[in-house]
Design a protein around this motif. Structure first.
Motif, PDB file in Angstrom:
ATOM      1  N   LEU A  29      -4.124  12.732   3.123  1.00  0.00           N
ATOM      2  CA  LEU A  29      -3.383  11.498   3.296  1.00  0.00           C
ATOM      3  C   LEU A  29      -2.834  11.039   2.074  1.00  0.00           C
ATOM      4  O   LEU A  29      -2.827  11.838   1.138  1.00  0.00           O
ATOM      5  N   HIS A  30      -2.055   9.971   1.929  1.00  0.00           N
ATOM      6  CA  HIS A  30      -1.324   9.357   0.821  1.00  0.00           C
ATOM      7  C   HIS A  30      -2.396   8.350  -0.043  1.00  0.00           C
ATOM      8  O   HIS A  30      -2.437   8.536  -1.169  1.00  0.00           O
ATOM      9  N   SER A  31      -3.217   7.776   0.731  1.00  0.00           N
ATOM     10  CA  SER A  31      -4.333   6.943   0.083  1.00  0.00           C
ATOM     11  C   SER A  31      -5.684   7.171   0.472  1.00  0.00           C
ATOM     12  O   SER A  31      -6.048   6.149   1.591  1.00  0.00           O
ATOM     13  N   ALA A  32      -6.257   8.059   0.186  1.00  0.00           N
ATOM     14  CA  ALA A  32      -7.587   8.458   0.670  1.00  0.00           C
ATOM     15  C   ALA A  32      -8.350   7.100   0.120  1.00  0.00           C
ATOM     16  O   ALA A  32      -9.421   6.958   0.785  1.00  0.00           O
ATOM     17  N   ARG A  33      -8.098   6.689  -0.980  1.00  0.00           N
ATOM     18  CA  ARG A  33      -9.008   5.395  -1.471  1.00  0.00           C
ATOM     19  C   ARG A  33      -9.122   4.410  -0.258  1.00  0.00           C
ATOM     20  O   ARG A  33     -10.048   3.746  -0.173  1.00  0.00           O
ATOM     21  N   THR A  34      -7.981   4.030   0.278  1.00  0.00           N
ATOM     22  CA  THR A  34      -7.877   3.128   1.242  1.00  0.00           C
ATOM     23  C   THR A  34      -8.891   3.452   2.415  1.00  0.00           C
ATOM     24  O   THR A  34      -9.532   2.699   2.904  1.00  0.00           O
ATOM     25  N   GLN A  35      -8.726   4.585   2.912  1.00  0.00           N
ATOM     26  CA  GLN A  35      -9.569   5.280   3.842  1.00  0.00           C
ATOM     27  C   GLN A  35     -11.012   5.254   3.533  1.00  0.00           C
ATOM     28  O   GLN A  35     -11.889   4.852   4.537  1.00  0.00           O
ATOM     29  N   ILE A  84      -4.752  -4.589  -2.508  1.00  0.00           N
ATOM     30  CA  ILE A  84      -4.629  -3.498  -1.760  1.00  0.00           C
ATOM     31  C   ILE A  84      -4.189  -2.253  -2.434  1.00  0.00           C
ATOM     32  O   ILE A  84      -4.184  -1.161  -1.656  1.00  0.00           O
ATOM     33  N   CYS A  85      -4.113  -2.186  -3.561  1.00  0.00           N
ATOM     34  CA  CYS A  85      -2.940  -1.333  -4.187  1.00  0.00           C
ATOM     35  C   CYS A  85      -3.949  -0.198  -5.000  1.00  0.00           C
ATOM     36  O   CYS A  85      -5.092  -0.376  -5.566  1.00  0.00           O
ATOM     37  N   ASP A  86      -3.510   1.202  -4.889  1.00  0.00           N
ATOM     38  CA  ASP A  86      -4.248   2.227  -5.560  1.00  0.00           C
ATOM     39  C   ASP A  86      -4.146   1.927  -7.175  1.00  0.00           C
ATOM     40  O   ASP A  86      -2.920   1.498  -7.379  1.00  0.00           O
ATOM     41  N   LEU A 116       0.906  -1.103  -0.066  1.00  0.00           N
ATOM     42  CA  LEU A 116      -0.042  -0.081   0.008  1.00  0.00           C
ATOM     43  C   LEU A 116       0.743   1.131   0.009  1.00  0.00           C
ATOM     44  O   LEU A 116       0.535   2.204  -0.862  1.00  0.00           O
ATOM     45  N   ALA A 117       1.852   1.165   0.948  1.00  0.00           N
ATOM     46  CA  ALA A 117       2.900   2.572   1.009  1.00  0.00           C
ATOM     47  C   ALA A 117       3.194   2.769  -0.414  1.00  0.00           C
ATOM     48  O   ALA A 117       3.576   3.918  -0.937  1.00  0.00           O
ATOM     49  N   ILE A 118       3.792   1.745  -1.007  1.00  0.00           N
ATOM     50  CA  ILE A 118       4.335   1.859  -2.416  1.00  0.00           C
ATOM     51  C   ILE A 118       3.544   2.195  -3.589  1.00  0.00           C
ATOM     52  O   ILE A 118       3.797   3.095  -4.410  1.00  0.00           O
ATOM     53  N   SER A 119       2.280   1.822  -3.302  1.00  0.00           N
ATOM     54  CA  SER A 119       1.055   2.120  -4.590  1.00  0.00           C
ATOM     55  C   SER A 119       0.482   3.265  -4.281  1.00  0.00           C
ATOM     56  O   SER A 119      -0.273   3.719  -5.100  1.00  0.00           O
ATOM     57  N   ALA A 120       0.469   3.896  -2.898  1.00  0.00           N
ATOM     58  CA  ALA A 120      -0.232   5.008  -2.619  1.00  0.00           C
ATOM     59  C   ALA A 120      -0.376   5.964  -3.650  1.00  0.00           C
ATOM     60  O   ALA A 120       0.504   6.528  -4.245  1.00  0.00           O
ATOM     61  N   ILE A 148      -0.375  -5.027  12.302  1.00  0.00           N
ATOM     62  CA  ILE A 148      -0.665  -4.780  10.739  1.00  0.00           C
ATOM     63  C   ILE A 148      -1.388  -3.447  10.548  1.00  0.00           C
ATOM     64  O   ILE A 148      -0.952  -2.626   9.731  1.00  0.00           O
ATOM     65  N   GLU A 149      -2.453  -3.220  11.548  1.00  0.00           N
ATOM     66  CA  GLU A 149      -3.259  -2.267  11.242  1.00  0.00           C
ATOM     67  C   GLU A 149      -2.598  -0.791  11.646  1.00  0.00           C
ATOM     68  O   GLU A 149      -2.819  -0.019  11.063  1.00  0.00           O
ATOM     69  N   GLU A 150      -1.607  -0.892  12.647  1.00  0.00           N
ATOM     70  CA  GLU A 150      -0.571   0.285  12.771  1.00  0.00           C
ATOM     71  C   GLU A 150      -0.001   0.384  11.577  1.00  0.00           C
ATOM     72  O   GLU A 150       0.134   1.705  10.957  1.00  0.00           O
ATOM     73  N   ASN A 151       0.558  -0.413  10.806  1.00  0.00           N
ATOM     74  CA  ASN A 151       1.355  -0.178   9.467  1.00  0.00           C
ATOM     75  C   ASN A 151       0.179   0.105   8.363  1.00  0.00           C
ATOM     76  O   ASN A 151       0.609   1.059   7.639  1.00  0.00           O
ATOM     77  N   MET A 152      -0.895  -0.426   8.619  1.00  0.00           N
ATOM     78  CA  MET A 152      -2.013   0.129   7.438  1.00  0.00           C
ATOM     79  C   MET A 152      -2.199   1.818   7.659  1.00  0.00           C
ATOM     80  O   MET A 152      -2.153   2.460   6.587  1.00  0.00           O
ATOM     81  N   TRP A 153      -2.425   2.029   8.699  1.00  0.00           N
ATOM     82  CA  TRP A 153      -2.729   3.685   9.075  1.00  0.00           C
ATOM     83  C   TRP A 153      -1.335   4.408   8.601  1.00  0.00           C
ATOM     84  O   TRP A 153      -1.568   5.535   7.897  1.00  0.00           O
ATOM     85  N   ARG A 154      -0.234   3.969   8.916  1.00  0.00           N
ATOM     86  CA  ARG A 154       0.914   4.797   8.548  1.00  0.00           C
ATOM     87  C   ARG A 154       1.122   4.790   6.971  1.00  0.00           C
ATOM     88  O   ARG A 154       1.366   5.871   6.548  1.00  0.00           O
ATOM     89  N   ALA A 155       0.690   3.602   6.157  1.00  0.00           N
ATOM     90  CA  ALA A 155       0.871   3.629   4.829  1.00  0.00           C
ATOM     91  C   ALA A 155      -0.180   4.677   4.169  1.00  0.00           C
ATOM     92  O   ALA A 155      -0.134   5.267   3.418  1.00  0.00           O
ATOM     93  N   ILE A 156      -1.632   4.574   4.993  1.00  0.00           N
ATOM     94  CA  ILE A 156      -2.744   5.432   4.431  1.00  0.00           C
ATOM     95  C   ILE A 156      -2.400   7.012   4.611  1.00  0.00           C
ATOM     96  O   ILE A 156      -2.391   7.746   3.608  1.00  0.00           O
ATOM     97  N   ARG A 157      -1.667   7.129   5.729  1.00  0.00           N
ATOM     98  CA  ARG A 157      -1.399   8.831   6.063  1.00  0.00           C
ATOM     99  C   ARG A 157      -0.326   9.331   5.582  1.00  0.00           C
ATOM    100  O   ARG A 157      -0.263  10.470   4.899  1.00  0.00           O
TER     101      ARG A 157
END
Length: 375
Positions: free
Chosen positions: A183-189, A246-248, A167-171, A288-297
């Protein structure tokens, strides 16, 4: 839904076949606003020998999806998808519309969009209401064949801590509702954090456990079809694949291709570990959810947690690509700055949402319909 038939499908499936799905915004070339042209493109595409099978609807009539179909390996799937992309762009030109590829549309109001009239999407709208109507998002999804139902579930389990890195890579979606979301991935949010049975699944351990869960959902009238399990990685009962979701959507063709290759390489490495009996213990979902938020934000501009280290510490998310290259042994080509980072640099320079999106649309137009062949 015949879960025994799905199990048999995996028993006969072939490792590392690949299918690609890419979702596109259909837009007015001048205003860049969403336009409801899916049905017209779909009808005309039925006259094309490739597009009649490649085109699919995806919730709203201002969105279109193309699918590669089954590739015997990732390079074969990319060749199929390149041809479908080329024909789709030609079809869009014929109808006087353009195609955009970012995780969200930065300009158009979701309340003005129309959900396509199919049984599946009527069910989605009836069941989810606002959650479905709000979901004007665009993704890249990759199917990878896995032989054996238990191996498929084990591969999904193994990929859970990998999902935030992908997700971080594809944001590629800083905008939502005409504004900078921060955010970097508003789609994921918007999608992953709103839809039920979505995001990072629990580890299931075996096909039997997975089947018990799906049967429970069916018995309790929670779902009527398995596609209502919108997990970011899931076993796909119709294809005998695991689907990484997972990817944008990616702005340029080359970075989409590189990301696809990286996803397939991650699945291949997971299978190698499974077959060698070297799978690490499952990572708790809360981490994993902690990393998900970091990738989203923050995407690649932030930090992630090294969840498989003896002592969990932060590392720069910009290292995510190199870490996955090292884990998989595959040297994929991806840009130093991903789509969200490039957009955020324009935002920081004072560009308007329209100006930022115009740059993205021009990049998409310049790269996706290329007739360049893959070896």
């Amino acid at each position: 839904m015949d879960l025994n038939a799905a199990r048999e499908l995996f028993e006969g499936s072939q490792d590392l076949t690949v299918g690609i799905e890419e979702e596109w915004a259909i837009i007015d070339p001048r205003t860049l606003e969403l336009v409801p042209k899916y049905e017209a493109l779909r009808a005309d595409g039925d006259e094309d020998e490739i597009l009649r099978d490649a085109i699919s609807g995806e919730l709203i009539s201002s969105e279109i999806e193309i699918r590669s179909g089954r590739g015997e390996d990732v390079q074969h799937a990319l060749r199929l998808q390149h041809e479908a992309r080329r024909r789709l762009f030609a079809l869009a030109d014929k109808h006087g519309v353009a195609l955009a590829s970012t995780g969200t549309h930065p300009l158009s109001d979701y309340r003005d969009q129309h959900i396509i009239d199919t049984e599946h999407y009527r069910r989605v709208q009836d069941g989810l209401q606002y959650v479905a109507r709000r979901n004007n998002t665009f993704a890249l999804q990759v199917h990878v064949g896995v032989n054996g139902p238990d191996r498929a579930i084990a591969a999904c389990d193994r990929l859970r801590p990998v999902l935030p890195l992908l997700l971080a890579i594809s944001a590629n979606s800083p905008f939502v509702d005409g504004m900078d979301s921060g955010l970097h991935s508003a789609r994921t949010q918007t999608f992953t954090k709103s839809f039920p049975r979505c995001g990072v699944p629990d580890p299931f351990g075996s096909w039997a456990n997975w089947q018990d869960y799906v049967e429970l959902l069916l018995r309790t009238n929670s779902i009527v079809e398995y596609t209502q399990l919108w997990w970011s990685v899931r076993a796909h009962h119709s294809y005998g694949t695991i689907e990484v979701r997972i990817c944008d959507a990616q702005t340029t063709g080359p970075e989409a291709d590189g990301l696809i290759e990286l996803i397939v390489a991650c699945v291949a490495q997971a299978l190698r570990e499974i077959d060698a009996g070297e799978v690490p213990p499952p990572v708790p979902g809360r981490l994993i959810e902690e990393n998900m938020w970091r990738a989203i934000r923050y995407g690649q501009d932030g930090h992630l947690l090294d969840l498989e280290a003896d002592r969990i510490e932060e590392f720069p998310a910009a290292e995510a690509v190199d870490r996955l290259r090292a884990w998989t042994g595959v040297d994929v080509a991806l840009p130093e700055l991903n789509g969200a980072q490039r957009q955020r640099r324009l935002i920081d320079g004072g560009a308007s949402p329209y100006e930022v999106f115009k740059v993205c649309v021009d990049e998409t137009r310049a790269t996706y319909p290329s007739e360049e062949k893959i070896a």
